[in-house]
Design an enzyme around this catalytic site. Sequence first.
Site, mmCIF file in Angstrom:
data_model
loop_
_atom_site.group_PDB
_atom_site.id
_atom_site.type_symbol
_atom_site.label_atom_id
_atom_site.label_comp_id
_atom_site.label_asym_id
_atom_site.label_seq_id
_atom_site.Cartn_x
_atom_site.Cartn_y
_atom_site.Cartn_z
ATOM 1 N N TYR A 1 47.542 33.366 46.643
ATOM 2 C CA TYR A 1 47.033 34.058 47.605
ATOM 3 C C TYR A 1 47.968 34.874 48.385
ATOM 4 C CZ TYR A 1 45.235 35.994 51.912
ATOM 5 O OH TYR A 1 45.068 36.794 53.063
ATOM 6 N N GLU B 1 49.832 35.034 57.743
ATOM 7 C CA GLU B 1 49.016 34.201 56.536
ATOM 8 C C GLU B 1 49.058 32.932 56.233
ATOM 9 O OE1 GLU B 1 46.741 35.955 54.902
ATOM 10 O OE2 GLU B 1 47.365 37.786 55.386
ATOM 11 N N ASP C 1 41.267 35.430 48.820
ATOM 12 C CA ASP C 1 40.966 34.288 49.406
ATOM 13 C C ASP C 1 39.541 33.840 49.564
ATOM 14 O OD1 ASP C 1 40.089 36.006 51.168
ATOM 15 O OD2 ASP C 1 40.960 35.422 53.044
#
Length: 352
Positions: free
Chosen positions: A138, A57, A156
């Site tokens: 996020y 991520e 996102d």
Amino acid sequence: MRSGEKTAHAVSTRFDGLPAALLDWYARHARDLPWRIGPGERARGVTPDPYRVWLAEIMLQQTTVPHAARYFHAFTETWPTVEDLAGADDGDVMAAWAGLGYYARARNLLKCARAVAEAGAWPKTEDALRSLPGIGAYTAGAVAALAFGERAPAVDGNVDRVFARLLAAKGPWKEEKARIAALVRALVPADRPGEFAEALMDLGATICTPKRPNCLLCPVRDWCAAHGEGEVERYPVKPEKKARPQRRGEVYAVFRGGDVLVERRPDRGLLGGMLALPTTEWLESGMAERPGWADGGDAIGEVRHVFTHFELRLTVKRLTLADAPSGFEWMSADEAGEAFPSVFRKALKLAR
């Protein structure tokens, strides 16, 4: 229930059945990604490694899946666990990160790994994850949902786009983003939050794309207000971006045989802690003073690079020196090229 949550819950009733339809599509069309535990593996009880989820991520911020995958493989081969990364040399990690950009993320990557290693375990909730360096809303939601099965949203840019179209969101973008975040949170299914997050990621990446979305294959088309209007590409409606300011400077490719002159940039600031070619300051007007040893040499061209908040144009000068000025050192040009961030890699390539 707070007023915002009540509103999101009321709106979410219009989307009854959407999570089930999306998850059914995901079970058949999930992307095979190196950091992902797919639907079949999850059904067999395989659980994701939070280290790999988090690392992916962080890498995927501001870059593409194919580009991030190469770095992900290299990182996990060199540092297979969060404890391995926590014990790594800062310079080695920064060099391995070169080419991914946004180098503050690499510094926070190390800080986060060391915080987790010191604690002895990953925090398992969205709120606790946000206390770690470099983890925002996020990433906290994504890791909590994907790795720990918490009913958390991962919103996102792809998810914003999907829901802007589902809602045909026409209001001020800041307000619509808050509305979308609340709605996604209300829709996350308690039993499959990780797969729901991954399904939304895949939908935005492969079907509900910025240009030419493939509405015929979209599993949530029946809930999409923008599709009903026939104007899917109109959304999301965002304010116009301001033009980036321009900065200029000089960069020096100084050679001695097969070596090139390098410096380590200060830890704080742009490209902090990275290996770099010598350069002047980068100014919006005028030209910064060049070091005395750089008065000679030839200007051989210009490189341009776009940062988040400005565009940079650097005149590249090529020089030859016998001795390294104070504060600099010699390094193999081949090794330097691999360790440099993009802007200095461009300059070195031009000079060579």
